[in-house]
Design a protein around this motif. Structure first.
Motif, PDB file in Angstrom:
ATOM      1  N   PHE A 133       0.838  -1.204   0.000  1.00 24.28           N
ATOM      2  CA  PHE A 133       0.000   0.000   0.000  1.00 24.28           C
ATOM      3  C   PHE A 133       0.875   1.257   0.000  1.00 24.28           C
ATOM      4  N   PHE A 134       1.947   1.237   0.783  1.00 24.31           N
ATOM      5  CA  PHE A 134       2.855   2.387   0.808  1.00 24.31           C
ATOM      6  C   PHE A 134       3.500   2.589  -0.559  1.00 24.31           C
ATOM      7  N   ALA A 135       3.912   1.476  -1.202  1.00 20.83           N
ATOM      8  CA  ALA A 135       4.539   1.583  -2.522  1.00 20.83           C
ATOM      9  C   ALA A 135       3.569   2.177  -3.539  1.00 20.83           C
ATOM     10  N   ALA A 136       2.299   1.789  -3.469  1.00 24.27           N
ATOM     11  CA  ALA A 136       1.298   2.339  -4.385  1.00 24.27           C
ATOM     12  C   ALA A 136       1.135   3.848  -4.168  1.00 24.27           C
ATOM     13  N   GLY A 180      13.132  -0.889   0.066  1.00 26.16           N
ATOM     14  CA  GLY A 180      12.451   0.386   0.285  1.00 26.16           C
ATOM     15  C   GLY A 180      12.563   1.328  -0.892  1.00 26.16           C
ATOM     16  N   HIS A 181      13.738   1.371  -1.536  1.00 23.40           N
ATOM     17  CA  HIS A 181      13.927   2.297  -2.663  1.00 23.40           C
ATOM     18  C   HIS A 181      13.067   1.913  -3.857  1.00 23.40           C
ATOM     19  N   ARG A 182      12.642   0.650  -3.933  1.00 21.33           N
ATOM     20  CA  ARG A 182      11.822   0.218  -5.073  1.00 21.33           C
ATOM     21  C   ARG A 182      10.438   0.868  -5.050  1.00 21.33           C
ATOM     22  N   CYS A 183       9.992   1.266  -3.869  1.00 22.02           N
ATOM     23  CA  CYS A 183       8.684   1.934  -3.770  1.00 22.02           C
ATOM     24  C   CYS A 183       8.676   3.223  -4.584  1.00 22.02           C
ATOM     25  N   LEU A 235       8.337  -5.169  -6.637  1.00 26.59           N
ATOM     26  CA  LEU A 235       8.441  -5.471  -5.214  1.00 26.59           C
ATOM     27  C   LEU A 235       8.397  -6.985  -5.009  1.00 26.59           C
ATOM     28  N   PRO A 236       8.851  -7.454  -3.851  1.00 26.67           N
ATOM     29  CA  PRO A 236       8.772  -8.898  -3.592  1.00 26.67           C
ATOM     30  C   PRO A 236       7.324  -9.379  -3.649  1.00 26.67           C
ATOM     31  N   SER A 237       7.118 -10.516  -4.266  1.00 29.83           N
ATOM     32  CA  SER A 237       5.792 -11.115  -4.255  1.00 29.83           C
ATOM     33  C   SER A 237       5.515 -11.671  -2.862  1.00 29.83           C
ATOM     34  N   TYR A 280      17.674 -10.212   3.144  1.00 28.56           N
ATOM     35  CA  TYR A 280      16.679 -10.443   2.090  1.00 28.56           C
ATOM     36  C   TYR A 280      17.303 -10.399   0.700  1.00 28.56           C
ATOM     37  N   ARG A 281      16.934 -11.371  -0.121  1.00 23.42           N
ATOM     38  CA  ARG A 281      17.202 -11.380  -1.554  1.00 23.42           C
ATOM     39  C   ARG A 281      15.953 -11.919  -2.260  1.00 23.42           C
ATOM     40  N   ASP A 282      15.729 -11.470  -3.483  1.00 22.45           N
ATOM     41  CA  ASP A 282      14.578 -11.979  -4.235  1.00 22.45           C
ATOM     42  C   ASP A 282      14.725 -13.467  -4.535  1.00 22.45           C
ATOM     43  N   GLN A 283      15.955 -13.894  -4.768  1.00 20.25           N
ATOM     44  CA  GLN A 283      16.223 -15.294  -5.074  1.00 20.25           C
ATOM     45  C   GLN A 283      17.409 -15.783  -4.251  1.00 20.25           C
TER      46      GLN A 283
END
Length: 471
Positions: free
Chosen positions: A118-121, A191-194, A200-202, A217-220
């Protein structure tokens, strides 16, 4: 291979000077990848070195002998068979309440994800309006603080209001910190991706991260192809065996010394000293068992179930001669989080020394909070050992550890024996003093009761005899 090493050394020697200072030795080392397909050190040693397997078998035999000792002694003494279930049941008492606290902590961690989306949106919606985006950022920081405070303060309040059994309390407080650190890792990494609009991470990625044996954290992550359920079962059997191992140590070596502490108004100093030295060996065995249980068996079991490929949760800390390397090698899972999310962001602004000090303060306070909530009193023995003595040993062993590795490794193990003997003495002394001593108006969560009850005295007519003097 030799030619590559020579070229690497040449490149290190010719490393450029940055900001007027040459690169440090640590910076010149080729960086080990954060995540790769790797087995735990003990897994490799147990599979390939017969000497290590023999040491493992020795510990198994010690466990069996403790089991036989408990069964035979109680059968002869009381006419009943005791396999350590009473101590385990006491330590993990009120499981239902502990489960409720854990489910609340999990709910807070899960609730963070939709709030983050929601914050990213909102950040994308207000992208072209600097003022609104600034206000939205402030609201996001406040929202993050609210989630983290709700995650931490409610369990702390609940455990402080009514004491939970020691083992159950340790479990829920460790989980509380684990979820809080996972949330911080996602915010710091993504955070910067917002604002940039990057994916963003699924929810599947986030859920996997919540239970993966890492705090970074890593995506993969590197993944294995299949789950070896035999390995999972064997690791959980080891966890259960170590729980009983520690219950036997508690019943046979700790309770005989300290269970009556505080029932009499006075206790002889010799009895206390004998008890403290008597707790050294079981304290170290418990220390080693705790390491193996949590950082090897438990994490490897979850790594296997989740196909998590990187099993390097610790390094060969037992061979270290420098405390700085020991603290990095002992628990790479927590060390990586402290390094990436506290030390590295702080170091450019505050310097390496202050950043290291702050890392030690944060880690020491977290450990002390776990113990305080678990035992039901504040007694900062571990805080002093780890946050003061351990911190002082870092600079003292930096040079001497390189010059005299064998002597300093011996000294490090001496401190482990001594420190664990103190921990396994002072905490039980305080625990049973609060349980056995009569209530007083001066009783406090923060003031140790064992300092005033019972009174530690010397034997009547005690005198010092000079051992050098020849009569």
């Amino acid at each position: 291979m030799t030619e590559e090493r020579v070229n690497l050394r040449k490149r290190n020697k010719e490393a450029p000077v940055q900001n007027g200072h040459s690169q440090s030795e640590e910076e010149r080392k080729p960086r080990i990848p954060e995540f790769a397909h790797r087995e735990s050190n003990l897994t490799v040693l147990l599979e390939n070195v017969g000497h290590i397997r023999a040491i493992y078998h020795i510990f198994v035999v010690i466990l069996l002998m403790l089991l036989f000792d408990t069964v035979v002694f109680d059968l002869v003494e009381r006419g009943k068979i005791n396999v350590g279930l009473s101590a385990v049941a006491y330590g993990f008492g009120d499981v239902k309440r502990g489960a409720k606290i854990w489910l609340y902590e999990l709910s807070c961690a899960l609730a963070f994800y939709p709030a983050f989306r929601f914050f990213a949106a909102g950040a994308q919606l207000f992208k072209r309006n600097t003022v609104l985006q600034h206000i939205w950022t402030i609201l996001g920081v406040l929202g993050l603080a609210a989630v983290q405070l709700a995650l931490v303060l409610v369990p702390v309040w609940d455990l402080g209001k009514k004491h939970l059994a020691i083992a159950s309390s340790v479990a829920v407080t460790c989980e509380m910190f684990r979820f809080a650190m996972k949330i911080h890792a996602v915010v710091a990494t993504c955070g910067h991706r917002c604002y940039s609009g990057e994916p963003l991470p699924s929810f599947k990625q986030y859920l996997y991260f919540l239970f993966a044996p890492t705090l970074v954290y890593r995506d993969q992550y590197p993944r294995t192809k299949q789950i070896r359920w035999g390995k999972v079962v064997s690791h959980f059997v080891e966890v259960a065996a170590i729980v009983f191992y520690n219950s036997f140590l508690w019943e046979r070596f700790i309770l005989p010394y300290w269970s009556d502490y505080g029932k009499q108004p006075q206790v002889e100093a010799g009895t206390v000293v004998r008890g403290m030295f008597g707790c050294v060996l079981p304290g170290v065995i418990s220390f080693l068992c705790g390491f193996y249980c949590l950082l090897h068996a438990w994490l490897n079991a979850f790594a296997e179930m989740l196909k998590f490929g990187d099993r390097l949760f610790y390094e060969d800390w037992w061979t270290m001669s420098q405390f700085s390397k020991y603290f990095r090698a002992w628990n790479r899972v927590v060390h990586s989080w402290l390094r990436d999310y506290i030390y590295m962001p702080l170091a450019p602004r505050a310097g390496r020394a202050l950043s290291t000090l702050f890392v030690f303060i944060v880690s020491s306070l977290a450990h002390e909070l776990i113990l305080a909530l678990s035992f039901g009193f504040f007694y900062p023995v571990l805080l002093i050992q780890f946050g003061v003595c351990g911190l002082l040993m870092v600079p003292l062993t930096t040079i001497s550890g390189r010059r005299f590795p064998n002597a300093l490794n011996l000294f490090m193990w001496f401190t482990f024996f001594l420190g664990n003997g103190i921990l396994w003495s002072l905490y039980p002394m305080e625990y049973f003093a609060r349980k056995n001593c009569p209530p007083s108006e001066d009783d406090s969560f923060f003031v140790p009761k064992s300092w005033s009850c019972p009174e530690i005295v010397l034997k009547p007519n005690w005198t010092f005899h000079n051992p050098i003097l020849i009569i």
